[in-house]
Design a protein around this motif. Structure first.
Motif, short mmCIF file in Angstrom:
data_model
loop_
_atom_site.label_atom_id
_atom_site.label_comp_id
_atom_site.label_asym_id
_atom_site.label_seq_id
_atom_site.Cartn_x
_atom_site.Cartn_y
_atom_site.Cartn_z
N GLY A 153 0.76 -1.24 0.00
CA GLY A 153 0.00 0.00 0.00
C GLY A 153 0.78 1.27 0.00
O GLY A 153 0.21 2.35 0.20
N TRP A 196 -3.26 -1.18 -3.44
CA TRP A 196 -3.67 -2.55 -3.14
C TRP A 196 -2.57 -3.57 -3.40
O TRP A 196 -2.78 -4.77 -3.24
N GLU A 218 -1.84 -8.79 -5.03
CA GLU A 218 -2.88 -7.76 -5.00
C GLU A 218 -3.92 -8.10 -3.93
O GLU A 218 -4.49 -9.20 -3.94
N LYS A 223 -7.44 -8.17 -2.56
CA LYS A 223 -8.73 -8.14 -3.26
C LYS A 223 -9.92 -8.25 -2.32
O LYS A 223 -10.97 -7.68 -2.58
N ASP A 275 -8.10 -5.51 3.47
CA ASP A 275 -6.98 -4.56 3.57
C ASP A 275 -5.81 -5.15 4.34
O ASP A 275 -4.77 -4.49 4.47
N ARG A 325 -7.45 -2.52 -0.23
CA ARG A 325 -7.77 -3.57 -1.19
C ARG A 325 -8.25 -3.00 -2.53
O ARG A 325 -8.81 -1.90 -2.60
N LYS A 326 -8.07 -3.80 -3.56
CA LYS A 326 -8.45 -3.40 -4.92
C LYS A 326 -9.92 -3.75 -5.15
O LYS A 326 -10.31 -4.91 -5.16
N HIS A 360 -10.36 1.37 -7.39
CA HIS A 360 -9.65 1.00 -8.62
C HIS A 360 -10.33 1.56 -9.86
O HIS A 360 -9.66 2.01 -10.80
#
Length: 668
Positions: free
Chosen positions: A92, A99, A143, A145, A148, A173-174, A179
């Motif tokens: 991060g 993410w 990543e 997803k 966090d 998170r993504k 995003h």
């Protein structure tokens, strides 16, 4: 001997049974039946609020930061010493990819190829458990997803001398919230970011975080509320009104020990209101075992905000022993929360306005002094936010819930008053001050007014209203009134006090604790009790004032007359509420009702106010001074002496030479 042993065993067994019975009583009964009726408690509270004692004009106490009785409790704590081993993985910290977690190139260069397992920490539908996602292995990056927060275990590929590293990390998170959002091309609404520490009075913040205080006031021009007064005991009674505008008693039942009670999601949280206005919200609090909404209460079922740090702290508990004191790996734990807050701000920068509340308790919940180790870290965090432009569109609030509550501090009068006067400050960006000059002008006027968490909550709402009014935000329908275990009329009963006033609007100077919905034993205001001007103590106080003036002008005696008292117009003592002095603890299980039986509060000084006439010149002065009861001496600060009639040309001889003496000098 055998009989003695049997008797001892019976005594121990009897004591155990009695303790067990008492425990059951406390948990399942624990208080008189009427105490379990919220309406009954509200009536008791409001009777106290409306008492004659609570209607007096408010004089806020002037509490010296370096008071000897408070300084006696202070000491310096050793700095936090975290691991000196560099983390192998970072999450991060990339501004464009918050993410992404990646293996540090410096580690690969030093140790060769690295393999890592990533396991995301998932929140189920409650505040008391976490779940672990499937393990994902990577040699480069990962990543986020679903969460966090992620547990990471890494190892070198070299088998003969294999090295390992483990960590628990935070990122953002993504997902569609960050995003897929395009950058906003029009002017963004103002972010609201609140960061707080547990148990710090206004004075304690200045004592233990001096570098932070200097930077925020001198460089960031923070506005510190001088009359911010709590409205109840402990963190929940400080934060629930702040975040909802209601007291816990006025809201739906959420206590664990009450059967069929619900979750805290039923509360009308301010971050929900900001979410309705298209803000993205975060709520972060450490110490999960004593959390504001999870210690006595049922916590949240659905996650309360888009980003929520509780799962991190729950997961960290199981591995805390392998980390150094107050650390997560190579990072102090308070720094982890500050970093996560900044990552949140970065993730949505130029994409969506943000509302965040991060509240740290570990350093200050159980210690008067430990928070001092965070001073430079907090200052550097503020410097980073400022230097990187985060504060250009952000209203930053630095605060505490209440002052210190340790018994030895509470037993002093200043400690008791400081408990009721927590630190609370706002840092407004220049763009806000210019755009809403009238509202900010009101805010500045209110810095010396008596204000409460109810007022700050109303300010949060008003920040949305003013931005709606000029098009920064789209208008929304009014928020719904929460369903409660008491009637709508009962909730509205509190509104007759007009207890919530936005700080962007004028707060009356004459506001009383009754007006502000503060019970007498929580009210820090001092009452002025008039004294006989001819009493010996009053005469001594008056002489102390004149002596101080004469000492102040002594170097210019060839120009300025010695002054003498001609008349004492009035005199009085400023005293705290009797119920404040008597407050000992709570008499119900949830901290709503007061036990007013204390006889241990130490009073070391009395505060006096006088108005006197002096000769020559018939000057009229009003002054506040302190009577130290230990040494029986009056102490006067020249800055607390005011001239209330015009000095005209009486000070002509000193005007240019020493203008600070104008109001005190009668020229020869």
């Amino acid at each position: 001997m055998l009989l003695m042993r049997k008797s001892a065993k019976r005594a121990i067994l009897t004591a155990f049974i009695l303790c067990a019975i008492y425990g059951v009583y406390v948990v399942f009964i624990g208080e008189p039946p009427e105490f379990r009726n919220n309406r009954y408690k509200i009536n008791i509270i409001e009777d106290g609020i409306l008492s004659v004692e609570n209607q007096n004009e408010c004089h806020m106490p002037d509490l010296p930061v370096n008071s000897p009785e408070m300084m006696a409790f202070l000491k310096n704590e050793p700095p936090i010493q975290c691991d000196d081993v560099e983390a192998w993985v970072s999450c991060g910290t990339d501004r464009k990819l918050p993410w992404v977690c990646w293996i540090e190139n410096s580690i690969i260069d030093r140790l060769g190829p690295i393999t890592c397992d990533f396991i995301e920490i998932i929140r189920p539908d409650n505040d008391f458990d976490v779940e672990l996602a499937q393990r994902v292995r990577s040699k480069e990056f990962y990543e986020l997803k679903k969460s966090d927060f992620v547990r990471v275990k890494c190892w070198t590929d070299e088998r003969d001398n294999r090295q390992y590293w483990k960590g628990i990390l935070t990122g953002i998170r993504k997902d569609a919230h960050n995003h897929e959002l395009p950058k906003v091309t029009k002017e963004m609404p103002f972010n609201v970011i609140m960061f707080g520490f547990d148990s710090l009075s206004r004075n304690a913040w200045i004592r233990k975080l001096p570098n932070t205080y200097e930077y925020m006031t001198k460089h960031l021009h923070a506005d510190v509320l001088q009359g911010y007064n709590i409205v109840g005991d402990g963190t929940p009674q400080a934060l629930i009104p702040l975040l909802t505008g209601y007291t816990e008693l006025e809201l739906p039942e959420t206590r664990k020990r009450i059967s069929e009670s619900g979750y805290v999601n039923s509360y009308p949280m301010i971050f929900n209101e900001y979410a309705r206005h298209s803000y993205v919200a975060a709520f972060n609090e450490d110490l999960p075992d004593v959390g504001t909404f999870s210690y006595r209460l049922n916590g949240f079922q659905e996650q309360p905000t888009t980003h929520y740090m509780r799962p991190f702290y729950l997961a960290f508990q199981s591995e805390m022993k392998r980390h150094k004191r107050l650390c997560v790996g190579d990072t102090p734990r308070h720094q982890v929360m500050m970093d996560y807050t900044q990552k949140f701000m970065q993730a949505y920068r130029e994409r969506k306005p943000q509302f965040a509340f991060s509240f740290h308790g570990e350093l200050s919940h159980d210690s008067i002094n430990l928070v001092g180790v965070a001073d430079n870290d907090v200052k550097e965090w503020l410097e980073g936010l400022n230097n990187n432009g985060f504060l250009n569109r952000t209203i930053l609030i630095l605060m505490a819930d209440h002052g210190n509550r340790f018994a030895e501090v509470r037993n002093t009068l200043q400690g008791k008053l400081e408990e009721r006067l927590p630190f609370f400050s706002f840092i407004f960006p220049e763009a806000f001050k210019k755009r809403y000059a009238k509202e900010y002008g009101h805010f500045k006027e209110n810095l010396q007014r008596l204000v409460t968490p109810f007022d700050v909550h109303e300010t949060f709402l008003d920040l949305l209203r003013v931005q709606e009014s000029d098009g920064l935000l789209e208008k929304q329908s009014p928020p719904a009134v929460p369903k409660s275990n008491i009637t709508y009329d009962q909730i509205l009963r509190a509104n007759k006090f007009n207890r919530a006033i936005s700080l962007l609007k004028p707060v009356p100077k004459e506001r009383t604790c009754a007006d502000a919905y503060i019970e007498p034993h929580w009210c820090s205001c001092l009452s002025l009790n008039f004294l006989d001007p001819n009493s010996d103590l009053v005469k001594r106080a008056a002489n102390a004032i004149v002596d101080k003036i004469n000492i102040y002008t002594s170097e210019e005696r060839h120009l300025c007359h010695m002054l003498t008292i001609s008349n004492i117009t009035w005199a009085g003592t400023l005293q705290p509420r009797k119920t404040l002095l008597k407050f000992k603890q709570n008499r119900d299980m949830d901290g709503y009702l007061a036990d007013l039986t204390s006889t241990t509060t130490k009073i070391t000084k009395d505060l006096y106010q006088l108005q006197i006439h002096v000769q020559p010149g018939d000057s009229i002065f009003e002054a506040s001074l302190t009577h130290n009861l230990f040494i029986d001496q009056f102490i006067v600060n020249i800055t607390d002496v005011s001239r209330i009639n015009m000095y005209g040309d009486q000070a002509r001889c000193i005007m240019d030479k020493n203008p600070d003496l104008r109001k005190f000098c009668y020229c020869r």
